[in-house]
Design a protein around this motif. Structure first.
Motif, PDB file in Angstrom:
ATOM      1  N   PHE A  54       0.530  -1.130   0.436  1.00 33.00           N
ATOM      2  CA  PHE A  54       0.433  -0.060  -0.108  1.00 33.00           C
ATOM      3  C   PHE A  54       0.934   1.256   0.442  1.00 33.00           C
ATOM      4  N   VAL A  55       0.155   2.304  -0.649  1.00 30.29           N
ATOM      5  CA  VAL A  55       1.414   3.557  -0.237  1.00 30.29           C
ATOM      6  C   VAL A  55      -0.480   4.759  -0.118  1.00 30.29           C
ATOM      7  N   PHE A  56       0.328   4.715   1.131  1.00 33.27           N
ATOM      8  CA  PHE A  56      -0.630   6.541   2.150  1.00 33.27           C
ATOM      9  C   PHE A  56      -0.322   7.331   1.275  1.00 33.27           C
ATOM     10  N   TYR A  57      -0.103   8.353   1.451  1.00 35.66           N
ATOM     11  CA  TYR A  57      -0.066   9.754   1.704  1.00 35.66           C
ATOM     12  C   TYR A  57      -1.019  11.140   3.076  1.00 35.66           C
ATOM     13  N   ASP A  58      -0.668  11.118   3.258  1.00 34.97           N
ATOM     14  CA  ASP A  58      -0.945  12.604   3.906  1.00 34.97           C
ATOM     15  C   ASP A  58      -0.627  14.459   3.287  1.00 34.97           C
ATOM     16  N   ARG A  59      -1.363  14.623   2.953  1.00 31.84           N
ATOM     17  CA  ARG A  59      -1.554  15.495   2.112  1.00 31.84           C
ATOM     18  C   ARG A  59      -0.297  17.038   3.502  1.00 31.84           C
ATOM     19  N   SER A  60      -1.205  17.662   4.510  1.00 32.17           N
ATOM     20  CA  SER A  60      -0.958  18.457   5.351  1.00 32.17           C
ATOM     21  C   SER A  60       0.730  18.013   5.532  1.00 32.17           C
ATOM     22  N   LEU A  61       0.906  16.344   5.435  1.00 32.78           N
ATOM     23  CA  LEU A  61       2.381  16.387   6.328  1.00 32.78           C
ATOM     24  C   LEU A  61       3.504  16.251   4.872  1.00 32.78           C
ATOM     25  N   SER A  62       2.902  16.032   3.478  1.00 37.81           N
ATOM     26  CA  SER A  62       3.538  15.554   2.610  1.00 37.81           C
ATOM     27  C   SER A  62       4.454  14.834   2.629  1.00 37.81           C
ATOM     28  N   LYS A  63       3.004  13.543   3.988  1.00 34.29           N
ATOM     29  CA  LYS A  63       4.496  12.036   3.764  1.00 34.29           C
ATOM     30  C   LYS A  63       3.509  11.173   3.192  1.00 34.29           C
ATOM     31  N   PHE A  64       4.267  10.428   2.192  1.00 31.27           N
ATOM     32  CA  PHE A  64       4.511   9.049   2.170  1.00 31.27           C
ATOM     33  C   PHE A  64       4.437   7.695   2.794  1.00 31.27           C
ATOM     34  N   GLN A  65       3.820   6.600   2.821  1.00 35.13           N
ATOM     35  CA  GLN A  65       3.955   6.156   3.479  1.00 35.13           C
ATOM     36  C   GLN A  65       3.153   4.630   2.528  1.00 35.13           C
ATOM     37  N   PHE A  66       4.339   3.641   3.189  1.00 35.61           N
ATOM     38  CA  PHE A  66       4.563   2.608   2.587  1.00 35.61           C
ATOM     39  C   PHE A  66       4.014   0.660   3.510  1.00 35.61           C
ATOM     40  N   ARG A  67       3.271   0.589   3.368  1.00 36.65           N
ATOM     41  CA  ARG A  67       3.434  -0.797   4.245  1.00 36.65           C
ATOM     42  C   ARG A  67       2.786  -1.609   3.442  1.00 36.65           C
ATOM     43  N   ASP A  68       3.042  -2.994   4.087  1.00 38.02           N
ATOM     44  CA  ASP A  68       2.415  -4.563   3.236  1.00 38.02           C
ATOM     45  C   ASP A  68       0.995  -4.436   3.207  1.00 38.02           C
ATOM     46  N   ILE A  69       0.804  -5.880   2.847  1.00 36.56           N
ATOM     47  CA  ILE A  69      -0.852  -5.651   2.967  1.00 36.56           C
ATOM     48  C   ILE A  69      -1.959  -5.948   4.049  1.00 36.56           C
ATOM     49  N   LYS A  70      -0.652  -6.399   5.487  1.00 40.53           N
ATOM     50  CA  LYS A  70      -1.441  -6.846   6.792  1.00 40.53           C
ATOM     51  C   LYS A  70      -1.280  -5.663   7.364  1.00 40.53           C
ATOM     52  N   GLY A  71      -0.138  -3.681   6.864  1.00 40.86           N
ATOM     53  CA  GLY A  71      -0.889  -2.884   7.578  1.00 40.86           C
ATOM     54  C   GLY A  71       1.257  -2.586   8.233  1.00 40.86           C
ATOM     55  N   THR A  72       2.229  -3.401   8.030  1.00 38.93           N
ATOM     56  CA  THR A  72       3.314  -3.547   8.627  1.00 38.93           C
ATOM     57  C   THR A  72       3.673  -2.634   7.893  1.00 38.93           C
ATOM     58  N   LEU A  73       4.312  -1.238   8.758  1.00 46.05           N
ATOM     59  CA  LEU A  73       4.786   0.037   7.882  1.00 46.05           C
ATOM     60  C   LEU A  73       6.428  -0.972   7.269  1.00 46.05           C
ATOM     61  N   ILE A  74       6.537  -0.608   5.458  1.00 42.16           N
ATOM     62  CA  ILE A  74       7.689  -0.696   5.342  1.00 42.16           C
ATOM     63  C   ILE A  74       8.964   0.407   5.109  1.00 42.16           C
ATOM     64  N   HIS A  75       8.713   1.347   4.936  1.00 44.94           N
ATOM     65  CA  HIS A  75       8.775   2.801   4.624  1.00 44.94           C
ATOM     66  C   HIS A  75       8.191   4.302   4.697  1.00 44.94           C
ATOM     67  N   GLU A  76       8.676   5.387   4.972  1.00 45.72           N
ATOM     68  CA  GLU A  76       7.353   7.281   5.012  1.00 45.72           C
ATOM     69  C   GLU A  76       8.765   7.591   4.450  1.00 45.72           C
ATOM     70  N   PHE A  77       8.285   8.956   4.098  1.00 42.01           N
ATOM     71  CA  PHE A  77       9.390   9.885   3.828  1.00 42.01           C
ATOM     72  C   PHE A  77       8.028  11.123   3.829  1.00 42.01           C
ATOM     73  N   ILE A  78       9.349  12.308   3.931  1.00 47.53           N
ATOM     74  CA  ILE A  78       8.070  13.299   3.680  1.00 47.53           C
ATOM     75  C   ILE A  78       9.009  14.035   2.604  1.00 47.53           C
ATOM     76  N   SER A  79       7.723  14.529   1.559  1.00 51.95           N
ATOM     77  CA  SER A  79       8.311  15.289   0.244  1.00 51.95           C
ATOM     78  C   SER A  79       8.902  16.867   0.847  1.00 51.95           C
ATOM     79  N   GLU A  80       9.743  17.272   0.564  1.00 53.36           N
ATOM     80  CA  GLU A  80       9.786  18.737   0.438  1.00 53.36           C
ATOM     81  C   GLU A  80       9.023  19.625  -0.879  1.00 53.36           C
ATOM     82  N   GLU A  81       9.043  18.442  -1.733  1.00 52.95           N
ATOM     83  CA  GLU A  81       8.489  19.493  -3.338  1.00 52.95           C
ATOM     84  C   GLU A  81       6.928  19.377  -3.586  1.00 52.95           C
ATOM     85  N   LEU A  82       6.231  17.797  -2.603  1.00 54.34           N
ATOM     86  CA  LEU A  82       5.250  18.133  -3.194  1.00 54.34           C
ATOM     87  C   LEU A  82       3.736  17.501  -2.052  1.00 54.34           C
TER      88      LEU A  82
END
Length: 349
Positions: free
Chosen positions: A121-149
């Motif tokens: 999965f990829v989730f996003y949080d517009r107010s934080l400009s954050k992107f989260q990648f989680r597996d199919i069971k919801g476990t966090l794989i990776h996240e980052f905050i974009s300074e551009e988008l």
């Protein structure tokens, strides 16, 4: 023809082809061709196969977002920061997980279900400009905050990269769409705007990507349908079947040099949701804002050309969340102040 002249001609041809390719990618947002048809062809009302109260059945309070992945339909609940997956055969819960609420690591301040691919999965949080990648069971794989988008829509490409729809005025960029890798690096951008004829309410809409990485955009206030190929060369840009004058969807307030825009109270809106299936592009048409007696329509277009084909009527007001598989079309509706998942027979032909 001597060799020098041949070489000169080849250089001119190469320059022309390169220029044509680049200009094809640089079409402005407003450029669009009319539909050949101007009248809707109504094929009847979608046939209901199943109707589920999401609160009574699954205790979901604020359901939004629908994604079909394999034999599982995923639904997000923004109020509980929860995602459930139900089997598309039995309509029973197969899995569920929650995401911590907050501004810290692994947390989100709002839950937006973006896209799923390769059991990620990829989730996003517009107010934080954050992107989260989680597996199919919801476990966090990776996240980052974009300074551009600041994304408002997001979809996976087949290579694991993502494409976002972002407000050009919040990013300071001249493009609406951006390809990023999973580390947050912007790799490409397309969907050029003309800032002299563009404001921030024009960009919202629905985006989709097909199995060949062709990219589709359907405007919300702007009655426009656009497609780019996997190299971001524009394939078509056409009006929706309504071709309503978009300027009437906006109200402008001016004070000195400042201009403020808002949507018209009774605007006539286009895509509130979309989905791709086989050769079809399904557009959930919004209609007149605030009109309780007008229900959305499901307009069917050709993925190849953008041509309008026909329309199904829908028996309830829709939220815009939509998914489709070979058997069903899934929509969220507000019925008697309760969100229902209504499952329709997929009779596209």
């Amino acid at each position: 023809m001597n060799n020098s002249l041949k070489i000169f001609c080849l250089l001119i041809l190469a320059t022309c082809l390169n220029h044509c390719s680049e200009s094809d990618k640089e079409h402005f947002f407003e450029d669009k061709d009319p539909q050949e048809s101007s009248e809707r062809e109504i094929r009847g009302v979608l046939e209901i196969a199943e109707q589920i109260s999401l609160y009574d059945q699954f205790k979901l309070y604020n359901a939004s977002g629908l994604i079909v992945y394999g034999n599982t339909l995923f639904i997000a609940d923004r109020s509980q920061f929860k995602v459930i997956g139900i089997n598309t055969g039995s309509f029973e819960i197969e899995l569920s997980f929650s995401i911590p609420e907050g501004e810290g690591p692994e947390e989100l301040t709002s839950l937006s279900l973006g896209s799923v691919s390769n059991e990620t999965f990829v989730f996003y949080d517009r107010s934080l400009s954050k992107f989260q990648f989680r597996d199919i069971k919801g476990t966090l794989i990776h996240e980052f905050i974009s300074e551009e988008l600041q994304p408002s829509r997001i979809r996976f490409l087949s290579n694991g990269n993502i494409i976002t729809l972002s407000d050009p005025f919040s990013t300071g960029k001249n493009y609406m769409f951006h390809e990023m890798n999973q580390e947050g690096e912007v790799l490409s951008e397309f969907g050029k705007i003309d800032r002299d004829h563009f404001h921030t309410l024009m960009y919202p809409g629905s985006i989709e990507i097909d199995k060949n990485d062709n990219f589709y955009y359907a405007g919300f206030a702007e009655h426009i349908l656009r497609k780019w190929d996997s190299d971001y060369r524009q394939v078509f840009s056409v009006t929706s079947i309504d071709d309503f004058p978009a300027d009437l969807n906006y109200i402008t307030f001016e004070s000195g040099e400042n201009r403020v825009f808002r949507y018209s109270e009774h605007g006539y809106f286009s895509a509130i949701g979309s989905a791709l299936h086989n050769d079809y592009w399904l557009i959930l048409q919004g209609g007149v804002s605030g009109d309780e007696h007008e229900y959305p329509k499901l307009d069917i277009y050709s993925q190849e050309t953008g041509d309008y084909l026909y329309t199904y009527e829908i028996p309830y007001r829709a939220t815009g969340s939509m998914a489709v598989d070979d058997q069903f079309i899934y929509l969220l509706h507000m019925i008697d102040d309760d969100t229902h998942l209504v499952i329709y027979e997929n009779n596209l032909q």
